[in-house]
Design a protein around this motif. Structure first.
Motif, PDB file in Angstrom:
ATOM      1  N   UNK A   1       0.849  -1.200   0.000  1.00  0.00           N
ATOM      2  CA  UNK A   1       0.000   0.000   0.000  1.00  0.00           C
ATOM      3  C   UNK A   1       0.882   1.247   0.000  1.00  0.00           C
ATOM      4  N   UNK A   2       1.886   1.271   0.860  1.00  0.00           N
ATOM      5  CA  UNK A   2       2.799   2.423   0.913  1.00  0.00           C
ATOM      6  C   UNK A   2       3.456   2.654  -0.445  1.00  0.00           C
ATOM      7  N   UNK A   3       3.936   1.566  -1.054  1.00  0.00           N
ATOM      8  CA  UNK A   3       4.582   1.679  -2.368  1.00  0.00           C
ATOM      9  C   UNK A   3       3.603   2.216  -3.405  1.00  0.00           C
TER      10      UNK A   3
ATOM     11  N   UNK B   1      -7.959  -1.962   4.166  1.00  0.00           N
ATOM     12  CA  UNK B   1      -8.527  -0.875   4.979  1.00  0.00           C
ATOM     13  C   UNK B   1      -8.575  -1.220   6.463  1.00  0.00           C
ATOM     14  N   UNK B   2      -8.281  -2.460   6.827  1.00  0.00           N
ATOM     15  CA  UNK B   2      -8.270  -2.848   8.230  1.00  0.00           C
ATOM     16  C   UNK B   2      -7.096  -2.210   8.977  1.00  0.00           C
ATOM     17  N   UNK B   3      -6.068  -1.797   8.235  1.00  0.00           N
ATOM     18  CA  UNK B   3      -4.875  -1.206   8.831  1.00  0.00           C
ATOM     19  C   UNK B   3      -5.112   0.282   9.119  1.00  0.00           C
ATOM     20  N   UNK B   4      -4.899   0.679  10.368  1.00  0.00           N
ATOM     21  CA  UNK B   4      -5.155   2.065  10.776  1.00  0.00           C
ATOM     22  C   UNK B   4      -4.281   3.063  10.011  1.00  0.00           C
ATOM     23  N   UNK B   5      -3.029   2.710   9.757  1.00  0.00           N
ATOM     24  CA  UNK B   5      -2.146   3.633   9.035  1.00  0.00           C
ATOM     25  C   UNK B   5      -2.598   3.789   7.592  1.00  0.00           C
ATOM     26  N   UNK B   6      -3.065   2.696   6.984  1.00  0.00           N
ATOM     27  CA  UNK B   6      -3.600   2.789   5.620  1.00  0.00           C
ATOM     28  C   UNK B   6      -4.804   3.725   5.599  1.00  0.00           C
TER      29      UNK B   6
ATOM     30  N   UNK C   1      -5.437   6.172   7.599  1.00  0.00           N
ATOM     31  CA  UNK C   1      -4.943   7.546   7.768  1.00  0.00           C
ATOM     32  C   UNK C   1      -4.333   8.056   6.464  1.00  0.00           C
ATOM     33  N   UNK C   2      -3.570   7.206   5.789  1.00  0.00           N
ATOM     34  CA  UNK C   2      -2.943   7.608   4.521  1.00  0.00           C
ATOM     35  C   UNK C   2      -3.975   7.942   3.452  1.00  0.00           C
ATOM     36  N   UNK C   3      -5.087   7.243   3.453  1.00  0.00           N
ATOM     37  CA  UNK C   3      -6.094   7.456   2.402  1.00  0.00           C
ATOM     38  C   UNK C   3      -6.749   8.831   2.490  1.00  0.00           C
ATOM     39  N   UNK C   4      -6.639   9.487   3.617  1.00  0.00           N
ATOM     40  CA  UNK C   4      -7.201  10.838   3.758  1.00  0.00           C
ATOM     41  C   UNK C   4      -6.547  11.824   2.786  1.00  0.00           C
ATOM     42  N   UNK C   5      -5.360  11.483   2.295  1.00  0.00           N
ATOM     43  CA  UNK C   5      -4.624  12.371   1.397  1.00  0.00           C
ATOM     44  C   UNK C   5      -4.820  12.016  -0.079  1.00  0.00           C
ATOM     45  N   UNK C   6      -5.723  11.095  -0.350  1.00  0.00           N
ATOM     46  CA  UNK C   6      -5.940  10.622  -1.722  1.00  0.00           C
ATOM     47  C   UNK C   6      -7.433  10.599  -2.038  1.00  0.00           C
ATOM     48  N   UNK C   7      -7.741  10.505  -3.321  1.00  0.00           N
ATOM     49  CA  UNK C   7      -9.136  10.349  -3.739  1.00  0.00           C
ATOM     50  C   UNK C   7      -9.472   8.870  -3.672  1.00  0.00           C
ATOM     51  N   UNK C   8     -10.570   8.543  -3.000  1.00  0.00           N
ATOM     52  CA  UNK C   8     -10.904   7.143  -2.737  1.00  0.00           C
ATOM     53  C   UNK C   8     -12.248   6.794  -3.362  1.00  0.00           C
ATOM     54  N   UNK C   9     -12.208   5.757  -4.210  1.00  0.00           N
ATOM     55  CA  UNK C   9     -13.397   5.250  -4.893  1.00  0.00           C
ATOM     56  C   UNK C   9     -13.749   3.897  -4.291  1.00  0.00           C
ATOM     57  N   UNK C  10     -14.983   3.771  -3.813  1.00  0.00           N
ATOM     58  CA  UNK C  10     -15.478   2.493  -3.300  1.00  0.00           C
ATOM     59  C   UNK C  10     -16.228   1.779  -4.418  1.00  0.00           C
ATOM     60  N   UNK C  11     -15.797   0.564  -4.717  1.00  0.00           N
ATOM     61  CA  UNK C  11     -16.529  -0.282  -5.661  1.00  0.00           C
ATOM     62  C   UNK C  11     -17.337  -1.281  -4.851  1.00  0.00           C
ATOM     63  N   UNK C  12     -18.630  -1.337  -5.117  1.00  0.00           N
ATOM     64  CA  UNK C  12     -19.498  -2.281  -4.427  1.00  0.00           C
ATOM     65  C   UNK C  12     -20.048  -3.288  -5.424  1.00  0.00           C
ATOM     66  N   UNK C  13     -20.569  -4.369  -4.899  1.00  0.00           N
ATOM     67  CA  UNK C  13     -21.177  -5.407  -5.730  1.00  0.00           C
ATOM     68  C   UNK C  13     -22.224  -6.114  -4.876  1.00  0.00           C
TER      69      UNK C  13
END
Length: 169
Positions: free
Chosen positions: A63-65, A80-85, A87-99
């Motif tokens: 994820x970091x890479x 997404x279970x990782x707390x640091x991940x 936190x990191x996602x707050x700085x990016x645009x995040x798209x949720x794909x559902x099914x």
């Protein structure tokens, strides 16, 4: 560098859609599961030999890479279970794909995914998705469902959304 990050449950199409979105936007594509497999071997072997905790550590490094690489980044369903991940996602645009559960049942049939090795893989998938759904929804800037219609429509909708948010991808 800001990435466009795809999150969501197993079988939602993050890899296949992510590749196409990256191509549509003219940016790189990075998939955390593919990166882990390339560097460490099959995920099911990592789970069975080294355990889920070891896999999650390898996944976190991937994820970091990916986030440092930028472009379109597809995360494994459990990243997404990782707390640091998170936190990191707050700085990016995040798209949720559902099914929808009835659709994913066909996508995960005969799967080798370690967390779905149960008598009823579809029921296990629903259990995992239900547990992770609040995290997905909390992290997402936008949600697209992949249950019906040509996936190309989802790809185009994500690409249009990404362009409209106009941060560097």
């Amino acid at each position: 560098m800001t990435a466009l990050v795809l999150i969501g449950p197993m079988g939602a199409g993050k890899t296949s859609i992510g590749r196409k979105v990256a191509k549509a936007l003219g940016v790189s594509f990075f998939d955390t599961d593919i990166a882990v497999v390339r560097a460490h071997g099959p995920i099911e072997d990592i789970f069975s030999i080294q355990g889920e905790a070891r896999f999650r550590a390898l996944e976190r490094a991937a994820v970091e890479e990916g986030l440092q690489t930028g472009g379109v980044v597809s995360l494994g369903g459990g990243a997404v279970l990782d707390a640091q991940t998170r936190a990191d996602l707050a700085h990016h645009r995040v798209v949720l794909l559902t099914v929808e559960p009835h659709v994913v049942a066909g996508r995960i049939r005969d799967t080798e995914r370690p967390l779905l090795q149960a008598e009823d893989a579809a029921a296990r998938w629903l259990e995992i998705y239900t547990a992770r759904r609040p995290l997905y929804e909390d992290l997402a800037d936008v949600t697209f469902d992949t249950s019906s219609g040509p996936l190309q429509h989802v790809v185009e909708a994500i690409a249009t959304w990404a362009r409209s948010t106009d941060k560097e991808t």
